[in-house]
Design a protein around this motif. Structure first.
Motif, PDB file in Angstrom:
ATOM      1  N   LEU A 196       0.825  -1.210   0.000  1.00 51.62           N
ATOM      2  CA  LEU A 196       0.000   0.000   0.000  1.00 51.62           C
ATOM      3  C   LEU A 196       0.863   1.265   0.000  1.00 51.62           C
ATOM      4  O   LEU A 196       0.463   2.288  -0.574  1.00 51.62           O
ATOM      5  N   THR A 197       2.037   1.210   0.641  1.00 55.21           N
ATOM      6  CA  THR A 197       2.913   2.392   0.600  1.00 55.21           C
ATOM      7  C   THR A 197       3.366   2.674  -0.821  1.00 55.21           C
ATOM      8  O   THR A 197       3.618   3.821  -1.166  1.00 55.21           O
ATOM      9  N   ASP A 198       3.439   1.626  -1.649  1.00 55.13           N
ATOM     10  CA  ASP A 198       3.810   1.818  -3.046  1.00 55.13           C
ATOM     11  C   ASP A 198       2.738   2.645  -3.767  1.00 55.13           C
ATOM     12  O   ASP A 198       3.062   3.565  -4.526  1.00 55.13           O
ATOM     13  N   LEU A 199       1.483   2.329  -3.530  1.00 59.20           N
ATOM     14  CA  LEU A 199       0.398   3.116  -4.134  1.00 59.20           C
ATOM     15  C   LEU A 199       0.414   4.547  -3.618  1.00 59.20           C
ATOM     16  O   LEU A 199       0.283   5.502  -4.372  1.00 59.20           O
ATOM     17  N   LEU A 200       0.596   4.658  -2.318  1.00 58.47           N
ATOM     18  CA  LEU A 200       0.512   5.950  -1.657  1.00 58.47           C
ATOM     19  C   LEU A 200       1.644   6.889  -2.062  1.00 58.47           C
ATOM     20  O   LEU A 200       1.403   8.061  -2.369  1.00 58.47           O
ATOM     21  N   ASP A 201       2.883   6.389  -2.098  1.00 55.76           N
ATOM     22  CA  ASP A 201       4.005   7.293  -2.399  1.00 55.76           C
ATOM     23  C   ASP A 201       3.905   7.865  -3.805  1.00 55.76           C
ATOM     24  O   ASP A 201       4.176   9.032  -4.030  1.00 55.76           O
ATOM     25  N   GLY A 202       3.472   7.050  -4.758  1.00 52.41           N
ATOM     26  CA  GLY A 202       3.336   7.541  -6.129  1.00 52.41           C
ATOM     27  C   GLY A 202       2.248   8.599  -6.258  1.00 52.41           C
ATOM     28  O   GLY A 202       2.438   9.623  -6.919  1.00 52.41           O
TER      29      GLY A 202
ATOM     30  N   SER B  31       3.993   0.664 -18.285  1.00 52.90           N
ATOM     31  CA  SER B  31       2.802   0.450 -19.115  1.00 52.90           C
ATOM     32  C   SER B  31       1.676  -0.132 -18.272  1.00 52.90           C
ATOM     33  O   SER B  31       1.880  -0.557 -17.132  1.00 52.90           O
ATOM     34  N   TYR B  32       0.497  -0.158 -18.857  1.00 50.13           N
ATOM     35  CA  TYR B  32      -0.640  -0.768 -18.163  1.00 50.13           C
ATOM     36  C   TYR B  32      -0.399  -2.257 -17.935  1.00 50.13           C
ATOM     37  O   TYR B  32      -0.800  -2.800 -16.909  1.00 50.13           O
ATOM     38  N   TRP B  33       0.248  -2.917 -18.908  1.00 59.55           N
ATOM     39  CA  TRP B  33       0.558  -4.336 -18.726  1.00 59.55           C
ATOM     40  C   TRP B  33       1.429  -4.538 -17.501  1.00 59.55           C
ATOM     41  O   TRP B  33       1.235  -5.476 -16.732  1.00 59.55           O
ATOM     42  N   GLY B  34       2.402  -3.654 -17.317  1.00 59.02           N
ATOM     43  CA  GLY B  34       3.283  -3.741 -16.151  1.00 59.02           C
ATOM     44  C   GLY B  34       2.528  -3.518 -14.850  1.00 59.02           C
ATOM     45  O   GLY B  34       2.789  -4.176 -13.841  1.00 59.02           O
ATOM     46  N   LYS B  35       1.561  -2.606 -14.887  1.00 58.24           N
ATOM     47  CA  LYS B  35       0.761  -2.344 -13.682  1.00 58.24           C
ATOM     48  C   LYS B  35      -0.146  -3.525 -13.359  1.00 58.24           C
ATOM     49  O   LYS B  35      -0.307  -3.901 -12.196  1.00 58.24           O
TER      50      LYS B  35
ATOM     51  N   PHE C  42      -1.294  -8.395 -10.059  1.00 55.68           N
ATOM     52  CA  PHE C  42      -1.514  -9.835  -9.940  1.00 55.68           C
ATOM     53  C   PHE C  42      -0.392 -10.516  -9.163  1.00 55.68           C
ATOM     54  O   PHE C  42      -0.628 -11.495  -8.444  1.00 55.68           O
ATOM     55  N   GLN C  43       0.839 -10.020  -9.285  1.00 59.10           N
ATOM     56  CA  GLN C  43       1.923 -10.596  -8.491  1.00 59.10           C
ATOM     57  C   GLN C  43       1.686 -10.358  -6.998  1.00 59.10           C
ATOM     58  O   GLN C  43       1.896 -11.257  -6.180  1.00 59.10           O
ATOM     59  N   ILE C  44       1.255  -9.162  -6.653  1.00 55.29           N
ATOM     60  CA  ILE C  44       0.975  -8.854  -5.245  1.00 55.29           C
ATOM     61  C   ILE C  44      -0.185  -9.702  -4.734  1.00 55.29           C
ATOM     62  O   ILE C  44      -0.115 -10.270  -3.640  1.00 55.29           O
ATOM     63  N   LEU C  45      -1.235  -9.834  -5.532  1.00 50.60           N
ATOM     64  CA  LEU C  45      -2.368 -10.681  -5.159  1.00 50.60           C
ATOM     65  C   LEU C  45      -1.921 -12.138  -4.998  1.00 50.60           C
ATOM     66  O   LEU C  45      -2.295 -12.815  -4.033  1.00 50.60           O
ATOM     67  N   MET C  46      -1.092 -12.611  -5.920  1.00 52.33           N
ATOM     68  CA  MET C  46      -0.572 -13.978  -5.859  1.00 52.33           C
ATOM     69  C   MET C  46       0.224 -14.200  -4.571  1.00 52.33           C
ATOM     70  O   MET C  46       0.023 -15.190  -3.868  1.00 52.33           O
ATOM     71  N   VAL C  47       1.106 -13.269  -4.260  1.00 53.53           N
ATOM     72  CA  VAL C  47       1.917 -13.391  -3.043  1.00 53.53           C
ATOM     73  C   VAL C  47       1.015 -13.421  -1.815  1.00 53.53           C
ATOM     74  O   VAL C  47       1.198 -14.263  -0.922  1.00 53.53           O
ATOM     75  N   CYS C  48       0.033 -12.541  -1.762  1.00 48.71           N
ATOM     76  CA  CYS C  48      -0.888 -12.520  -0.610  1.00 48.71           C
ATOM     77  C   CYS C  48      -1.619 -13.845  -0.457  1.00 48.71           C
ATOM     78  O   CYS C  48      -1.722 -14.386   0.651  1.00 48.71           O
ATOM     79  N   LEU C  49      -2.132 -14.377  -1.557  1.00 42.68           N
ATOM     80  CA  LEU C  49      -2.843 -15.654  -1.500  1.00 42.68           C
ATOM     81  C   LEU C  49      -1.915 -16.796  -1.075  1.00 42.68           C
ATOM     82  O   LEU C  49      -2.314 -17.679  -0.310  1.00 42.68           O
ATOM     83  N   MET C  50      -0.683 -16.772  -1.570  1.00 36.67           N
ATOM     84  CA  MET C  50       0.254 -17.839  -1.225  1.00 36.67           C
ATOM     85  C   MET C  50       0.704 -17.761   0.227  1.00 36.67           C
ATOM     86  O   MET C  50       0.929 -18.787   0.866  1.00 36.67           O
TER      87      MET C  50
ATOM     88  N   VAL D 196       5.165 -12.218 -18.709  1.00 40.26           N
ATOM     89  CA  VAL D 196       5.704 -12.427 -20.057  1.00 40.26           C
ATOM     90  C   VAL D 196       5.132 -11.396 -21.030  1.00 40.26           C
ATOM     91  O   VAL D 196       5.870 -10.782 -21.814  1.00 40.26           O
ATOM     92  N   ILE D 197       3.828 -11.174 -20.973  1.00 43.78           N
ATOM     93  CA  ILE D 197       3.176 -10.207 -21.877  1.00 43.78           C
ATOM     94  C   ILE D 197       3.747  -8.806 -21.663  1.00 43.78           C
ATOM     95  O   ILE D 197       4.060  -8.104 -22.632  1.00 43.78           O
ATOM     96  N   SER D 198       3.913  -8.414 -20.405  1.00 41.16           N
ATOM     97  CA  SER D 198       4.436  -7.068 -20.138  1.00 41.16           C
ATOM     98  C   SER D 198       5.878  -6.931 -20.610  1.00 41.16           C
ATOM     99  O   SER D 198       6.283  -5.866 -21.082  1.00 41.16           O
ATOM    100  N   LEU D 199       6.649  -8.010 -20.517  1.00 42.25           N
ATOM    101  CA  LEU D 199       8.035  -7.976 -21.018  1.00 42.25           C
ATOM    102  C   LEU D 199       8.043  -7.792 -22.529  1.00 42.25           C
ATOM    103  O   LEU D 199       8.742  -6.916 -23.049  1.00 42.25           O
ATOM    104  N   VAL D 200       7.268  -8.599 -23.233  1.00 42.86           N
ATOM    105  CA  VAL D 200       7.218  -8.512 -24.694  1.00 42.86           C
ATOM    106  C   VAL D 200       6.715  -7.132 -25.123  1.00 42.86           C
ATOM    107  O   VAL D 200       7.297  -6.497 -26.017  1.00 42.86           O
ATOM    108  N   ASP D 201       5.658  -6.649 -24.485  1.00 47.02           N
ATOM    109  CA  ASP D 201       5.107  -5.326 -24.795  1.00 47.02           C
ATOM    110  C   ASP D 201       6.146  -4.235 -24.571  1.00 47.02           C
ATOM    111  O   ASP D 201       6.323  -3.353 -25.412  1.00 47.02           O
ATOM    112  N   TYR D 202       6.833  -4.306 -23.455  1.00 48.27           N
ATOM    113  CA  TYR D 202       7.835  -3.308 -23.079  1.00 48.27           C
ATOM    114  C   TYR D 202       8.968  -3.270 -24.108  1.00 48.27           C
ATOM    115  O   TYR D 202       9.364  -2.205 -24.575  1.00 48.27           O
ATOM    116  N   VAL D 203       9.483  -4.452 -24.448  1.00 51.72           N
ATOM    117  CA  VAL D 203      10.599  -4.526 -25.403  1.00 51.72           C
ATOM    118  C   VAL D 203      10.135  -4.096 -26.798  1.00 51.72           C
ATOM    119  O   VAL D 203      10.821  -3.341 -27.480  1.00 51.72           O
ATOM    120  N   TRP D 204       8.962  -4.541 -27.195  1.00 49.93           N
ATOM    121  CA  TRP D 204       8.454  -4.216 -28.526  1.00 49.93           C
ATOM    122  C   TRP D 204       8.247  -2.713 -28.696  1.00 49.93           C
ATOM    123  O   TRP D 204       8.661  -2.128 -29.696  1.00 49.93           O
TER     124      TRP D 204
END
Length: 190
Positions: A56-62, A132-136, A141-149, A172-180
Motif C-alpha cells: 500500500l505504501t507503493d500506491l501511496l508514495d506515487g 505500461s498498463y501491462w506492467g501495472k 496480480f503478483q501482489i495478489l498472488m503473493v498474498c494468496l500464497m 511475459v506479456i508485459s516484457l514482450v510489450d515493453y521490449v516491442w
C-alpha cells in the motif's frame, strides 16, 4: 527527504521483518519466543499484514509524489527498486516454503532484470520509459498472488493457482510489450 521518499525507504525497511517472520527466523531468537511466544503461530499472517502495508505504501508514495509535485530522482530510482526487492524477497521466501515452483520465480525475477537493464540503456540515451498498463496489471496480480500464497488457505488453492498463472502470463506479456514498444532503444547498441 520528502514524504513519498520516506514511504519508499519505509517499504524497504519492512522487507527485513517480513522475511524474518515469513521464514520463521524469529523462532531462533530465545528472547523473542519468551516475549511473543503466543503469536508465533500467526507469523505468516503478521508477515502478510506487513506485505500488504508495504504494498500500500507503493500506491501511496506515487500518488502523493504526483499530486504534490514531489517527484525526485531518488524516488524515480528507489521506488521501483523497493517494489522489486519486496516482491522478489516474497517470491524467494515462497520458494523456500514450497508454495511456488522455483522456475516461475526465476522467470519473474529474470523479467525484472531484463527491464532494469533496458531502462539503464534507455537512460544512457536520455530516454525515460514509463511503466505500461501491462506492467501495472502484472504488479497487481503478483501482489495478489503473493498474498494468496502467504495466506495459504486450502479453500482458495484453485484461485491461488489461477492467479499465479495469470501473474506469470502478465509477466511475459508485459516484457514482450515493453521490449516491442521500446525496441528503438536497442537499435544502435554496440
Amino acid at each position: 527527504m520528502n514524504l513519498p521518499n520516506k514511504l519508499t525507504v519505509f517499504r524497504m525497511i519492512l522487507i527485513v521483518p517480513f522475511v524474518l517472520l515469513l521464514l520463521g527466523g524469529v523462532h531462533h531468537w530465545g528472547w523473542f519466543t519468551a516475549l511473543f511466544g503466543g503469536i508465533l503461530e500467526y507469523t505468516d499472517y503478521i508477515a502478510l499484514a506487513i506485505f500488504i502495508i508495504a504494498s500500500l505504501t507503493d500506491l501511496l508514495d506515487g500518488k502523493i509524489a504526483r499530486k504534490y509535485n514531489l517527484v525526485t530522482n531518488f524516488g524515480k530510482f528507489m521506488d521501483p527498486l523497493a517494489d522489486k526487492l519486496l516482491v522478489c524477497a516474497a517470491l524467494i521466501c515462497l520458494v523456500e516454503m514450497g508454495r511456488i515452483p522455483a522456475w516461475i520465480v526465476i522467470l519473474i525475477i529474470s523479467r525484472e532484470f531484463i527491464i532494469s537493464g533496458f531502462r539503464l540503456i534507455a537512460s544512457d540515451k536520455g530516454v525515460v520509459i514509463a511503466a505500461s498498463y501491462w506492467g501495472k496489471f502484472k504488479t497487481t496480480f503478483q501482489i495478489l498472488m503473493v498474498c494468496l500464497m502467504i495466506a495459504n488457505i486450502n479453500k482458495l488453492q484453485l484461485v491461488t493457482t489461477v492467479v499465479m498463472w495469470i501473474a506469470l502470463a502478465l509477466t511475459v506479456i508485459s516484457l514482450v510489450d515493453y521490449v516491442w514498444k521500446n525496441k528503438s532503444v536497442m537499435a544502435d547498441v554496440k
